[in-house]
Design a protein around this motif. Structure first.
Motif, PDB file in Angstrom:
ATOM      1  N   GLY A 212      41.833  -5.222 -24.084  1.00 39.15           N
ATOM      2  CA  GLY A 212      42.205  -6.257 -23.134  1.00 39.15           C
ATOM      3  C   GLY A 212      41.609  -7.599 -23.530  1.00 39.15           C
ATOM      4  N   ALA A 213      41.738  -8.566 -22.628  1.00 41.79           N
ATOM      5  CA  ALA A 213      41.237  -9.913 -22.902  1.00 41.79           C
ATOM      6  C   ALA A 213      39.723  -9.893 -23.124  1.00 41.79           C
ATOM      7  N   ILE A 214      39.266 -10.693 -24.066  1.00 44.16           N
ATOM      8  CA  ILE A 214      37.834 -10.857 -24.329  1.00 44.16           C
ATOM      9  C   ILE A 214      37.358 -12.121 -23.614  1.00 44.16           C
ATOM     10  N   LYS A 215      36.282 -12.003 -22.874  1.00 44.81           N
ATOM     11  CA  LYS A 215      35.762 -13.164 -22.145  1.00 44.81           C
ATOM     12  C   LYS A 215      35.319 -14.252 -23.117  1.00 44.81           C
ATOM     13  N   TYR A 216      35.749 -15.487 -22.838  1.00 51.08           N
ATOM     14  CA  TYR A 216      35.441 -16.624 -23.712  1.00 51.08           C
ATOM     15  C   TYR A 216      34.791 -17.702 -22.856  1.00 51.08           C
ATOM     16  N   VAL A 217      33.532 -17.986 -23.085  1.00 48.75           N
ATOM     17  CA  VAL A 217      32.848 -19.033 -22.320  1.00 48.75           C
ATOM     18  C   VAL A 217      32.698 -20.265 -23.205  1.00 48.75           C
ATOM     19  N   TYR A 218      32.888 -21.437 -22.622  1.00 50.45           N
ATOM     20  CA  TYR A 218      32.805 -22.677 -23.390  1.00 50.45           C
ATOM     21  C   TYR A 218      32.383 -23.819 -22.466  1.00 50.45           C
ATOM     22  N   GLY A 219      32.053 -24.954 -23.073  1.00 47.92           N
ATOM     23  CA  GLY A 219      31.474 -26.049 -22.306  1.00 47.92           C
ATOM     24  C   GLY A 219      32.457 -26.956 -21.618  1.00 47.92           C
ATOM     25  N   ASN A 220      33.734 -26.945 -22.059  1.00 48.20           N
ATOM     26  CA  ASN A 220      34.786 -27.769 -21.451  1.00 48.20           C
ATOM     27  C   ASN A 220      34.399 -29.245 -21.412  1.00 48.20           C
ATOM     28  N   SER A 221      33.932 -29.755 -22.553  1.00 47.69           N
ATOM     29  CA  SER A 221      33.485 -31.140 -22.621  1.00 47.69           C
ATOM     30  C   SER A 221      33.545 -31.621 -24.072  1.00 47.69           C
ATOM     31  N   MET A 222      33.599 -32.942 -24.251  1.00 49.89           N
ATOM     32  CA  MET A 222      33.506 -33.535 -25.582  1.00 49.89           C
ATOM     33  C   MET A 222      32.069 -33.905 -25.919  1.00 49.89           C
ATOM     34  N   ASN A 223      31.179 -33.723 -24.971  1.00 50.08           N
ATOM     35  CA  ASN A 223      29.768 -34.062 -25.160  1.00 50.08           C
ATOM     36  C   ASN A 223      28.977 -32.804 -25.522  1.00 50.08           C
TER      37      ASN A 223
END
Length: 321
Positions: A212-223
């Protein structure tokens, strides 16, 4: 692999990355793959974007698809990887973020492409065949392919398209597929001659051969500072040990509102340049953070540059030295 003395005991270091998994110390062969540090590429096919395709995203620019200049701007800011899939594999990347799309009115109803802002030039079948060939030549290297997004899979064709693609994946990779039941390790994969893990993000995916889908965490920013802060928060709230794969995304993310123009209208800049300015700092953070909170898959833009792969792979040696 080379060995050198340090602080009274021997430490080991992987020296080649085309087959780095087979070079890991034997004590790492039996730990879950969830607990290995694995380098990955974010938007893995973005090096192949087609300047002649229509604009899929961002929404604010879709209406300008017919204007070449608009497509050129999107391309400049959508390319996150500079090397093709084979070179990414050869450099040591083992996780691939593959975003699927179907072109409207395509004469072949099952032909699919990848996307990131624009469609790619190369279709999905061709790329998966390349990856299968590479996996056959490198039986001890475990590939993790994450298929997601599926743009253009309209409701009328969604289910048969997914069924066709999932069956095609099972036929292509065949006995190399690692089933999702159980906890895979290098040793188990090698003994069973299986070295391809496919994550398929679709609610009707009931195939035991496809994860199934693999959890992907990210910062959601250009900084980069904001990215580091968000990732720290996500990692600290994630239960240990990992019970499944987890991707920690170092990637920068363009805003989805009018602030996007602050970046894309820079005539003398592009996304690869921004990435290269930020990646050294993010890699320093990875080294510091890994001693506090273990990380599994670490995905990056420009995954073949600036010692990214070497930094991630070396985490395995450092924490078990």
């Amino acid at each position: 692999m080379k060995m050198f003395a340090g602080k009274g005991r021997w430490k080991r270091e992987v020296t080649g990355y085309e087959e780095w998994m087979s070079q890991l110390p034997s004590e790492l062969h039996s730990i879950p793959l969830f607990n290995l540090s694995i380098p990955g590429s974010h938007d893995s096919m973005s090096y192949d974007l087609d300047i002649h395709s229509s604009i899929l995203e961002p929404d604010r620019l879709k209406k300008f698809s017919r204007i070449y200049c608009a497509r050129k701007i999107v391309c400049k800011w959508a390319i996150t990887q500079e090397e093709d899939i084979t070179k990414q594999l050869d450099s040591g990347v083992r996780y691939f973020d593959l975003r699927i799309a179907r072109k409207p009115n395509d004469a072949d109803p099952t032909r699919l492409y990848f996307h990131h802002g624009l469609y790619t030039r190369t279709d999905v079948k061709t790329v998966l065949n390349m990856m299968n060939d590479w996996a056959e030549r490198h039986p001890k290297e475990i590939l993790i392919l994450a298929l997601s997004h599926f743009k253009g899979f309209d409701k009328k064709i969604e289910r048969p398209l997914h069924t066709h693609l999932m069956n095609a994946i099972k036929t292509l990779f065949g006995s190399k597929l690692v089933p999702r039941k159980g906890t895979p390790t290098l040793k188990i994969c090698w003994e069973n001659k299986r070295n391809v893990i496919v994550s398929y993000d679709y609610r009707r995916n009931h195939h035991p051969e496809l994860w199934g889908a693999i959890k992907y965490v990210y910062g959601n920013s250009m900084n980069p500072i904001n990215v580091e802060t968000k990732l720290c928060q996500e990692l600290e709230r994630t239960p240990r040990p990992f019970k499944g794969f987890l991707v920690c995304g170092l990637n920068l993310t363009l805003p989805e509102d009018v602030r996007i123009f602050k970046y894309i209208l820079r005539l003398c800049d592009n996304f690869p340049n921004v990435i290269h300015r930020s990646l050294p700092r993010l890699l320093q953070w990875v080294n510091e953070q890994a001693s506090k909170t273990p990380m599994n898959i670490i995905a990056s833009d420009a995954a073949t540059r600036d010692q990214f792969v070497a930094t991630v792979v070396q985490l395995n040696i450092s924490k078990h030295a």
